[in-house]
Write a protein that holds these residues in place. Structure first.
Motif, PDB file in Angstrom:
ATOM      1  N   ARG A  40      74.926  60.652  27.111  1.00 26.15           N
ATOM      2  CA  ARG A  40      76.096  59.928  26.637  1.00 26.15           C
ATOM      3  C   ARG A  40      76.787  60.655  25.497  1.00 26.15           C
ATOM      4  O   ARG A  40      76.142  61.374  24.755  1.00 26.15           O
ATOM      5  CB  ARG A  40      75.669  58.541  26.145  1.00 26.15           C
ATOM      6  N   PRO A  41      78.095  60.407  25.342  1.00 24.19           N
ATOM      7  CA  PRO A  41      78.801  61.060  24.219  1.00 24.19           C
ATOM      8  C   PRO A  41      78.308  60.570  22.857  1.00 24.19           C
ATOM      9  O   PRO A  41      78.306  61.325  21.896  1.00 24.19           O
ATOM     10  CB  PRO A  41      80.267  60.675  24.429  1.00 24.19           C
ATOM     11  N   THR A  42      77.912  59.309  22.771  1.00 22.05           N
ATOM     12  CA  THR A  42      77.405  58.750  21.506  1.00 22.05           C
ATOM     13  C   THR A  42      76.258  57.785  21.823  1.00 22.05           C
ATOM     14  O   THR A  42      76.138  57.316  22.952  1.00 22.05           O
ATOM     15  CB  THR A  42      78.509  57.971  20.742  1.00 22.05           C
ATOM     16  N   PRO A  43      75.414  57.461  20.811  1.00 27.22           N
ATOM     17  CA  PRO A  43      74.253  56.608  21.087  1.00 27.22           C
ATOM     18  C   PRO A  43      74.621  55.230  21.624  1.00 27.22           C
ATOM     19  O   PRO A  43      75.633  54.645  21.233  1.00 27.22           O
ATOM     20  CB  PRO A  43      73.588  56.465  19.711  1.00 27.22           C
ATOM     21  N   LYS A  44      73.781  54.755  22.535  1.00 30.27           N
ATOM     22  CA  LYS A  44      73.898  53.382  23.021  1.00 30.27           C
ATOM     23  C   LYS A  44      72.529  52.770  22.790  1.00 30.27           C
ATOM     24  O   LYS A  44      71.520  53.322  23.215  1.00 30.27           O
ATOM     25  CB  LYS A  44      74.211  53.408  24.520  1.00 30.27           C
ATOM     26  N   THR A 283      71.754  57.670  13.041  1.00 28.34           N
ATOM     27  CA  THR A 283      71.118  57.415  14.341  1.00 28.34           C
ATOM     28  C   THR A 283      69.805  56.645  14.209  1.00 28.34           C
ATOM     29  O   THR A 283      69.239  56.243  15.216  1.00 28.34           O
ATOM     30  CB  THR A 283      70.856  58.735  15.094  1.00 28.34           C
ATOM     31  N   TRP A 317      73.842  54.051  14.898  1.00 29.42           N
ATOM     32  CA  TRP A 317      75.216  54.539  15.015  1.00 29.42           C
ATOM     33  C   TRP A 317      76.303  53.464  14.839  1.00 29.42           C
ATOM     34  O   TRP A 317      77.487  53.748  14.967  1.00 29.42           O
ATOM     35  CB  TRP A 317      75.411  55.307  16.333  1.00 29.42           C
ATOM     36  N   ARG A 346      71.195  62.202  12.938  1.00 31.86           N
ATOM     37  CA  ARG A 346      72.570  62.459  12.462  1.00 31.86           C
ATOM     38  C   ARG A 346      73.061  61.276  11.666  1.00 31.86           C
ATOM     39  O   ARG A 346      72.713  60.129  11.954  1.00 31.86           O
ATOM     40  CB  ARG A 346      73.527  62.625  13.635  1.00 31.86           C
ATOM     41  N   SER A 348      76.910  59.808   9.601  1.00 37.92           N
ATOM     42  CA  SER A 348      78.300  60.100   9.289  1.00 37.92           C
ATOM     43  C   SER A 348      78.759  59.142   8.198  1.00 37.92           C
ATOM     44  O   SER A 348      78.458  57.958   8.220  1.00 37.92           O
ATOM     45  CB  SER A 348      79.181  60.050  10.535  1.00 37.92           C
TER      46      SER A 348
END
Ligand code: GTQ
Length: 349
Positions: A40-44, A283, A317, A346, A348
């Motif tokens: 996936r592009p980002t965590p689910k 994350t 996330w 990670r 942000s």
């Protein structure tokens, strides 16, 4: 089959389900049907933001004390199940949490397991946990470690009930199918050391000469609140709070300089009164326990108003902010050291 027909079938996708059914019989499956869910592009995460208010759970904890003894239960714990993970005894996808009650005069018998445990004391004073031959009498705000495969028993010689938050790496150990556990005939362990022996050995940025660590877990199993609180107060008077997390310290293994526990990262932070944190996400899904003060954690736009002894979860996330109406002190734990060891973590901000 001619080339033209094959191209048409390819376009329409016909013939695929028969193919799937055929390979299914041999325990095979087509990746392309699930690839976008897997990578996936980002965590689910199935983990949801949630808060357990002390005032709601305390009557249930008390009632559990009338229904079963600590000895019969082995551990009398109300498990905090994330609403997105019901039935899996998990507070986040990777960690377990529960509220353990031990009544005056009770003993929770000795056992050991490969799962590591943390205790964070929420209510009462004077109960102990014995680990590694040391009997640690616990106070509100203390952080205590039960390392993997060390015998431990709990007891309450005081005259009031005691409740602590258990944090264990149960789902991580389950992922690896590496569970072992053992009981012993002795109810409680012999105590070979005075209460503050390990604190004297490892609690002053020093270590006994000749000491070699035998595991990744901190040899200091007890981090008294008094010391942590004093450190945060000093930071508050000497520096500006970080815009996202205020004044925040991580508990360390004093011998390796790494996380106090190999699988669970543990932290304590102070948010000064009036603090309005900037959004942050990482994350590692994180479990917070409130020691003092009050405020609001807003996760993905959902406001969780917190006060003393509440426990809340910020999932992987999802952006969240922390605000404090009164000076707030928050303990937290997550799987951060595991993610860092695997180059996955990670953040942000
Ligand atoms: O105190 O050993 O909440 O073994 C779950 C499993 C506590 C403990 C829990 C355990 C313990």
């Amino acid at each position: 089959m001619t080339k033209a027909v094959a191209a048409e079938e390819l376009q329409a996708g016909t013939g695929r389900s028969a193919f799937y059914a055929k390979i299914d019989t041999g325990n095979c499956a087509p990746l392309w049907e699930v690839l976008s869910d897997l990578v996936r592009p980002t965590p689910k995460t199935p983990c949801l933001p949630y808060i357990w208010h002390w005032n709601d759970v305390w009557p249930w904890i008390e009632e559990s004390g009338t229904l079963i003894s600590a000895a019969e239960a082995e551990r009398r714990v109300i498990v905090l199940e994330n609403p997105g993970l019901r039935g899996r005894s998990a507070v986040t996808h990777s960690l377990y949490a529960g509220l353990q009650l031990i009544l005056p005069g009770e003993i929770a018998p000795a056992h050991r397991h490969t799962q590591s445990a943390l205790r964070f004391i929420l209510h009462g004073a004077g109960a102990y946990t014995s680990v590694g031959g040391e009997r640690i009498t616990m106070q509100v705000g203390d952080f205590v470690i039960t390392p993997s495969w060390q015998f431990h028993d709990h007891g309450n010689p005081s005259d009031e009930p005691m409740v602590w938050l258990d944090g264990l790496d149960i789902p991580i150990v389950e992922l690896f199918d590496a569970q072992f556990m053992e009981r012993t005939d002795e109810q409680s362990q012999l105590t070979t050391h005075s209460e503050s022996h390990h604190l004297a050995q490892f609690g002053n940025t020093m270590k006994p000469v000749g000491f070699e660590p035998r595991s990744g877990t901190s040899p200091l199993c007890w981090y008294p609140y008094e010391r942590t609180r004093a450190a945060l107060e000093t930071l508050k008077s000497g520096e500006d709070p970080h815009p996202c997390w205020g004044h925040k310290l991580q508990y360390l293994n004093p011998v390796t300089g790494k996380s106090a526990m190999p699988t669970i990262g543990t932290f304590m932070q102070l948010l000064p009164a009036g603090f309005q944190g900037k959004p942050y996400r990482a994350t590692d899904s994180t479990v917070y326990a409130v020691v003092e003060g009050s405020g609001t954690c807003t996760v993905n736009g959902e406001a969780l108003a917190f006060g003393p002894r509440d426990v809340f979860v910020c999932p992987s996330w999802m952006p969240y902010t922390l605000d404090a109406s009164k000076d707030a002190i928050l303990f937290s734990f997550s799987d951060r050291p595991v993610q860092q060891a695997l180059d996955l973590w990670r953040e942000s901000l």
